[in-house]
Every structure is written in structure tokens, then in C-alpha cells.
Write an enzyme that holds these catalytic residues in place. Structure first.
Site, PDB file in Angstrom:
ATOM      1  N   GLY A 290       7.005  -6.340 -32.582  1.00 12.75           N
ATOM      2  CA  GLY A 290       5.411  -5.965 -31.284  1.00 12.75           C
ATOM      3  C   GLY A 290       4.484  -5.860 -32.085  1.00 12.75           C
ATOM      4  N   VAL A 291       3.479  -5.236 -31.467  1.00 11.30           N
ATOM      5  CA  VAL A 291       2.218  -4.101 -32.047  1.00 11.30           C
ATOM      6  C   VAL A 291       1.685  -3.066 -32.138  1.00 11.30           C
ATOM      7  CG1 VAL A 291       0.166  -4.512 -32.064  1.00 11.30           C
ATOM      8  CG2 VAL A 291       0.712  -6.099 -31.875  1.00 11.30           C
TER       9      VAL A 291
ATOM     10  N   ASN B 110       2.095   1.442 -34.213  1.00 16.08           N
ATOM     11  CA  ASN B 110       2.344   2.292 -34.812  1.00 16.08           C
ATOM     12  C   ASN B 110       3.630   1.959 -34.967  1.00 16.08           C
ATOM     13  OD1 ASN B 110       0.028   2.983 -34.784  1.00 16.08           O
ATOM     14  ND2 ASN B 110       0.143   4.662 -34.276  1.00 16.08           N
ATOM     15  N   ILE B 111       4.198   2.069 -33.793  1.00 15.29           N
ATOM     16  CA  ILE B 111       6.279   1.807 -33.905  1.00 15.29           C
ATOM     17  C   ILE B 111       6.352   0.955 -35.208  1.00 15.29           C
ATOM     18  CG2 ILE B 111       8.035   2.141 -32.265  1.00 15.29           C
ATOM     19  CD1 ILE B 111       6.589   3.927 -30.345  1.00 15.29           C
TER      20      ILE B 111
ATOM     21  N   GLU C  96       5.119 -12.838 -33.307  1.00 16.10           N
ATOM     22  CA  GLU C  96       3.595 -13.540 -32.788  1.00 16.10           C
ATOM     23  C   GLU C  96       3.104 -12.926 -34.191  1.00 16.10           C
ATOM     24  OE1 GLU C  96       4.062 -11.960 -28.943  1.00 16.10           O
ATOM     25  OE2 GLU C  96       4.966 -10.022 -29.178  1.00 16.10           O
TER      26      GLU C  96
HETATM   27  O1  0RQ Z   1      -1.795   6.852 -24.315  1.00 15.27           O
HETATM   28  O2  0RQ Z   1      -3.726   6.257 -25.322  1.00 15.27           O
HETATM   29  O3  0RQ Z   1      -4.575   7.787 -23.822  1.00 15.27           O
HETATM   30  O4  0RQ Z   1      -2.891   8.126 -25.576  1.00 15.27           O
HETATM   31  O5  0RQ Z   1      -0.204   4.794 -23.067  1.00 15.27           O
HETATM   32  O6  0RQ Z   1       0.872   4.859 -26.318  1.00 15.27           O
HETATM   33  O7  0RQ Z   1       2.773   5.119 -27.214  1.00 15.27           O
HETATM   34  O8  0RQ Z   1       0.222   5.505 -28.272  1.00 15.27           O
HETATM   35  O9  0RQ Z   1       2.457   3.555 -28.242  1.00 15.27           O
HETATM   36  O10 0RQ Z   1       0.048   2.565 -28.580  1.00 15.27           O
HETATM   37  O11 0RQ Z   1       1.819   1.273 -28.822  1.00 15.27           O
HETATM   38  O12 0RQ Z   1       1.846   0.864 -26.605  1.00 15.27           O
HETATM   39  C1  0RQ Z   1       3.830  -0.101 -24.148  1.00 15.27           C
HETATM   40  C2  0RQ Z   1       1.556   0.147 -24.022  1.00 15.27           C
HETATM   41  C3  0RQ Z   1       2.538   1.487 -26.492  1.00 15.27           C
HETATM   42  C4  0RQ Z   1       2.052  -1.379 -25.576  1.00 15.27           C
HETATM   43  C5  0RQ Z   1       2.540   0.082 -25.075  1.00 15.27           C
HETATM   44  C6  0RQ Z   1       0.432   6.025 -22.641  1.00 15.27           C
HETATM   45  C7  0RQ Z   1       0.011   7.526 -24.051  1.00 15.27           C
HETATM   46  C8  0RQ Z   1      -0.696   6.391 -24.923  1.00 15.27           C
HETATM   47  C9  0RQ Z   1      -0.536   3.897 -25.629  1.00 15.27           C
HETATM   48  P1  0RQ Z   1      -2.964   7.156 -25.065  1.00 15.27           P
HETATM   49  P2  0RQ Z   1       0.924   4.906 -27.259  1.00 15.27           P
HETATM   50  P3  0RQ Z   1       0.995   1.982 -27.977  1.00 15.27           P
HETATM   51  C10 0RQ Z   1       3.040  -7.410 -28.475  1.00 15.27           C
HETATM   52  C11 0RQ Z   1       4.571  -7.268 -27.640  1.00 15.27           C
HETATM   53  C12 0RQ Z   1       3.441  -4.795 -24.491  1.00 15.27           C
HETATM   54  C13 0RQ Z   1       4.314  -4.396 -24.659  1.00 15.27           C
HETATM   55  C14 0RQ Z   1       5.222  -5.686 -26.302  1.00 15.27           C
HETATM   56  C15 0RQ Z   1       2.196  -2.447 -25.514  1.00 15.27           C
HETATM   57  C16 0RQ Z   1      -0.745   5.399 -24.021  1.00 15.27           C
HETATM   58  O13 0RQ Z   1       3.190  -1.029 -27.008  1.00 15.27           O
HETATM   59  O14 0RQ Z   1       0.681  -2.750 -24.474  1.00 15.27           O
HETATM   60  O15 0RQ Z   1       5.473  -4.611 -26.323  1.00 15.27           O
HETATM   61  N1  0RQ Z   1       3.675  -3.946 -25.300  1.00 15.27           N
HETATM   62  N2  0RQ Z   1       4.436  -6.831 -26.071  1.00 15.27           N
HETATM   63  O16 0RQ Z   1       0.268   8.176 -23.937  1.00 15.27           O
HETATM   64  C17 0RQ Z   1       1.791   7.373 -19.145  1.00 15.27           C
HETATM   65  C18 0RQ Z   1       3.889   7.186 -19.974  1.00 15.27           C
HETATM   66  C19 0RQ Z   1       3.790   6.797 -20.750  1.00 15.27           C
HETATM   67  C20 0RQ Z   1       1.889   6.833 -20.860  1.00 15.27           C
HETATM   68  C21 0RQ Z   1       2.959   5.727 -22.784  1.00 15.27           C
HETATM   69  N3  0RQ Z   1       5.724   6.834 -19.451  1.00 15.27           N
HETATM   70  N4  0RQ Z   1       3.526   7.212 -18.595  1.00 15.27           N
HETATM   71  N5  0RQ Z   1       1.570   6.896 -20.450  1.00 15.27           N
HETATM   72  N6  0RQ Z   1       1.997   6.721 -21.963  1.00 15.27           N
HETATM   73  N7  0RQ Z   1       4.017   6.083 -22.346  1.00 15.27           N
HETATM   74  C22 0RQ Z   1       2.135  -7.479 -28.127  1.00 15.27           C
HETATM   75  C23 0RQ Z   1       1.459  -8.836 -27.750  1.00 15.27           C
HETATM   76  O17 0RQ Z   1       2.439  -9.717 -27.385  1.00 15.27           O
HETATM   77  C24 0RQ Z   1       0.902  -9.829 -28.528  1.00 15.27           C
END
Ligand code: 0RQ
Length: 497
Positions: free
Chosen positions: A258-259, A261-262, A284
């Protein structure tokens, strides 16, 4: 045929209130930019006069600020599908201002063809070249461009000089036939090419060509940190162990990632673990980390829908096209994310969860069960059909006030039936072959943050412990309720249930 060269403002004036617009691009890569930016100005002017002005947006995935950002702020979007990452769009969706249809990315083009979302009035397509006989050469993404070009009454081309003509030849354009009697998509290895390097349209449909010089608006991601590095290393160690015990073939399997930092950290750990042989990507989105690993010979081939890379990285690819030409291909999203191809190739999928529950169900889209974050993206396309499906996330969010592992997810994107592995910085929960009760044990032992282990063990004590999937139904969302009340899940007191 000689094209009508027009300004972005003239092109935008061809778009009327109520139109549905089909856009090229997938993530900000390859998305049309200039015409939507002008469209926002038209919408604002019409609103100032008291007139309604809103459009429907069909895209491959997220776009940049010059589309979702400006149009959301101008209140110019009535409906949009699919995935997006824009903060202003998110705000508008969660205020109830936009109808957002968050569908699997692989399904977007076919659902348009099936007529589920209405007519495509006009397509806006970013190209690095268009020929008088109607051959459109896309830039950094495939998306749904072939389908919206075919379905739209009219096409506007954004001929963007920021993309080198070296991009010609990167793409493999292929649109499957619709059911009944659809045949297989004949991709048997990530590097197979099955289509043409351009989209062929009737040149009479091209109502205007807008010349621009507008770089992609790719998001830059924060540098890797110890937490993402640890998650990446945990994924790499797990995959190496599975290869050593023969579950993954010694030649390895193609990866989807996926997209974010992780994803970058995971790829970097995998790429630098020399016990894994050079491997291929069928994914993708290609991020910077993949390009580096291709240069180092650690990744042999990358098949994707987009080059979601920084602009200097993209320029580096264009400058080195002799090297990259036989190592990269860009495909439409229904091919890059095709469930059929994913299952055939035996892909290892790695996506990100917002939260997971004790039984392996995953929420990737909603905060607190109700507020949209981004969308499901391609994670469902890959997860259900993967050889091994992996979800990663930090074990806690918001300085520890939120546990990513909860008794029951507050929204459900990926079911226990599809999720094989959960990885946090704490460790790896291998859910394969396990019953729900066994899964709960391994998830708490291996993935939960120490601050939350006892809370989750205690939750299980509230259940009958015997059912197929033990739950204490009133308490199941108790950690979420506590978060809403006190702002910290650690304050959860099961005694009230
Ligand atoms: O909040 O933005 O206020 O700091 O969610 O989380 O840890 O910075 O991680 O940017 O990689 O996003 C799943 C949303 C993760 C993303 C998701 C809060 C956290 C932070 C973002 P801030 P991180 P990321 C690829 C394939 C869709 C599915 C996928 C995503 C913000 O990876 O949209 O993988 N995935 N698709 O603090 C409340 C929780 C939380 C939370 C994290 N449990 N409750 N807030 N946060 N966990 C995409 C394509 O297909 C193109």
C-alpha cells in the site's frame, strides 16, 4: 486531425453544472490538474451569483489538491468515487456535504461500464503526447483513463510538459470485455504486456487540448522512524521464515504494498534482507523505495497503476528510461488490482489497518466507526485474493490513548476470512489455520501494546469463552465508548458492563 488548443479556463467552461467528469490519474500521479483548478473558480463564481454548480467526479484513486482540494473548498463536488486522501475533501464528506462512494479500486472502471454511476459527460486526461489520429499517451498513471475516454462524449487533454515524452511506452492499456462470457485477463507473470502503449480514441471526441507544465502533486512521506522500521523488519523477518520453511517458494512471490511510511519501511526492510532473492512487484502504487530497489537489482520488475513518487524520483526514471523500460509497466487500475490476476500470481499483499479486532477483522477506513479517513483503496482487491494477506499498523495511536487492537472493530473492511497476518511493532500474529479463539490468543500475545494487554485479556473474561467467536456484546465497543468519553481507551472499566 488538427486539435483545438485552448486555455484551461476555456476547457473548464465546457463543463456544466450536473456533469459527471472522468479523470485520468491514480493518486496525485497522472491526474489532470489545470482544468479542475479553473473549474473551482467557475463554481465559486456561480455560487456567488446564487446559482447551483456541482459535478460528479470519477477517478482512479486519490488526486492532488488541484482537484479534490480546490473543488471541495469551492463546494463543487456533489458525488465522488473512489479513494481519496485530501483533508478538505475528508472534512466535507464527514460534514455530510459530499456523497462519497468508497468502492474497491478494481471495480471502478467496470461499475462505470455497467452503468451503476451514470453517464460520463466529459473526460479530462493528462497526457505526455496525443497524435492526430487519436492516440493518447498517458503520464504517470493508468487509472480509469481507458474507460472514461471510451464512455465520455467529449475529451479534454491536458498535455503536460512536466512529464517527459519518455513516458511513451511505459503503459500497457487493456480493457476487459464485459460479462457474460468475459475471458481471462492473460497476465501470467508481472512483466506480461497484453495491450497497447496508448489509448485509442476517435480524435473527433477531443474537444480541446490544454498545454500545461504542472508537476505531479505527490505527497511526501515523513522519513522512516524506529517504529515504522520495526514494523518493516517484523514483516521481512516473518516472510523470510515462511520462505525458509517452504511456505513461500524459494523464488519468492510478487508483492503488493500500500501507500505510506509503513509501506516504504516494509519494502526497504524486504529489499535489504539478502536472504530474500530479487523479487517482483504486482502492485497498485510504486513509491520511491521501489525505484531505489530496482536500481539496486533487488526488485526485478515493477507492475503498477501509478508512479506515486516524488518529482525528482520521477524525473530520474524519465532520464533513465533505457534502464527502466523493461523493468516497469503501468496498467489501468482494473488490471493492476484485478482479483483474478492477484490470485493467479500468488501475491503477498501488505496493507495498512486503522484498527484490527481480536478475531482478525480489519477496519482500514473509518475513525471511531463513523468518520471517513481515506477509503478502502485497493486493499480489498488484494487482501481477499492474496497468497498471504498482511495488515500492518502501529499498536497504538495518539500517544497511546488509542489501541489499534480492540475487541470489535468499529467499522468493517476486511473480514476474519481474508486476513492472514497482523503485524505491529510489537510482533507478528499469524492467523492462518486458526480458529477465532486461537486468533484472539495470538493477537493479544504478539501484537497488542503492553498498556492494553491486560485490558484485552480481561475483555475475554467477560465473554462466555466458548462460543465460536466469544463476545460480550454490550462491552464490545466499550473501548471506543471510553475514547469518546474520556479521550483515552486506557481508562476503560469493564466493571460497568
Ligand atoms: O492521525 O493524521 O492526525 O496524525 O490516522 O495514520 O499512522 O499516520 O498512517 O498515513 O499510513 O494512514 C490506514 C489511514 C493509515 C492509510 C491509513 C490516525 C493516526 C494519524 C494516519 P494524524 P498513520 P498512514 C493503499 C491501499 C487505506 C487502505 C489501504 C489508508 C492518521 O494507510 O488510508 O491500505 N489505508 N489501501 O493517528 C484513530 C485509530 C487510528 C487513528 C491511526 N485506531 N483511531 N485514529 N489513526 N489509527 C491505497 C491505495 O489503494 C491507493
Amino acid at each position: 486531425m488538427a486539435f483545438n488548443y485552448i486555455s484551461a479556463a476555456e476547457a473548464a467552461s465546457l463543463i456544466k453544472h450536473g456533469y459527471n467528469i472522468g479523470l485520468s490519474g491514480f493518486t496525485p500521479a497522472g491526474t489532470a490538474k489545470a482544468v479542475t483548478a479553473e473549474l473551482a473558480k467557475i463554481a465559486e463564481a456561480e455560487h456567488a451569483k446564487g446559482n447551483p454548480f456541482q459535478v460528479g467526479i470519477f477517478t482512479g484513486a486519490s488526486t492532488g489538491d488541484s482537484c479534490d482540494g480546490v473543488l471541495s473548498r469551492a463546494k463543487a463536488i456533489r458525488y465522488r468515487a473512489p479513494y481519496t486522501t485530501n483533508a478538505d475533501f475528508r472534512k466535507a464528506v464527514n460534514n455530510g456535504e459530499i456523497a462519497y462512494n468508497d468502492i474497491h479500486l478494481s471495480q471502478m472502471a467496470q461499475e462505470l461500464r455497467y452503468g451503476f454511476m451514470g453517464k460520463v459527460d466529459i473526460a479530462i486526461i493528462e497526457a505526455c503526447e496525443v497524435t492526430p489520429d487519436g492516440k493518447i499517451y498517458l503520464t504517470a498513471a493508468g487509472g480509469i483513463a481507458p474507460t472514461v475516454c471510451r464512455m465520455a462524449d467529449k475529451i479534454i487533454i491536458e498535455l503536460n510538459a512536466a512529464h517527459s515524452k519518455a513516458a511513451m511506452g511505459l503503459h500497457d492499456v487493456y480493457e476487459p470485455l464485459d460479462p457474460p462470457y468475459r475471458r481471462e485477463i492473460p497476465i501470467y507473470k508481472p512483466s506480461d504486456r497484453i495491450g497497447t502503449p496508448y489509448i485509442q480514441v476517435d480524435p473527433k471526441k477531443i474537444v480541446g487540448v490544454v498545454e500545461t507544465n504542472w508537476p505531479d502533486e505527490a505527497r511526501s512521506f515523513a522519513a522512516a522512524d524506529p517504529l515504522t522500521d520495526k514494523i518493516g523488519q517484523n514483516v521481512a523477518d516473518f516472510l523470510v521464515a515462511d520462505m525458509k520453511r517452504g511456505i513461500i517458494p524459494s523464488t519468492f512471490l510478487p508483492l503488493q504494498s500500500g501507500v505510506g511510511n509503513i509501506a516504504n519501511a516494509v519494502l526497504s526492510a524486504l529489499g535489504h534482507d539478502k536472504t530474500i532473492p530479487p523479487f517482483e512487484m504486482y502492485t497498485e502504487v510504486i513509491q520511491n523505495s521501489v525505484i531505489g530497489l530496482i536500481r539496486e537489482g533487488r526488485i526485478k520488475f515493477g507492475s503498477a497503476c501509478s508512479l506515486t513518487v516524488t518529482n525528482d524520483c520521477l524525473q530520474g526514471i524519465y532520464d533513465d528510461m533505457d534502464f527502466f523500460r523493461d523493468k516497469l509497466v503501468l496498467r489501468p487500475s482494473e488490471i493492476s488490482n484485478s482479483p483474478e490476476v492477484v490470485r493467479r500470481l500468488g501475491i503477498i499483499s501488505i496493507n495498512t489497518a486503522i484498527e484490527a479486532d481480536l478475531y482478525g477483522n480489519v477496519n482500514s477506513t473509518h475513525i471511531g466507526g463513523t468518520k471517513m479517513m481515506n477509503g478502502i483503496g485497493g486493499s480489498g482487491d488484494f487482501t481477499r485474493n492474496a497468497y498471504i494477506s498482511i495488515f500492518t499498523c502501529p499498536s497504538v495511536a495518539k500517544e497511546g490513548k488509542i489501541s489499534a487492537i480492540v475487541p470489535m472493530v468499529s467499522h468493517h473492511d476486511h473480514t476474519e476470512h481474508d486476513v492472514n497476518i497482523i503485524v505491529t511493532e510489537q510482533g507478528v500474529a499469524d492467523l492462518r489455520g486458526k480458529s477465532p479463539k486461537e486468533r484472539a490468543q495470538t493477537i493479544i500475545e504478539n501484537c497488542v501494546h503492553p498498556d492494553y494487554k491486560n485490558l484485552l485479556w480481561d475483555y475475554l473474561k467477560l465473554t462466555d469463552g466458548k462460543s465460536q467467536t466469544p463476545h460480550a456484546i454490550r462491552a464490545a465497543l466499550g473501548m471506543h465508548a471510553e475514547l469518546a468519553k474520556s479521550g483515552d481507551m486506557r481508562n476503560t472499566d469493564w466493571a460497568q458492563y
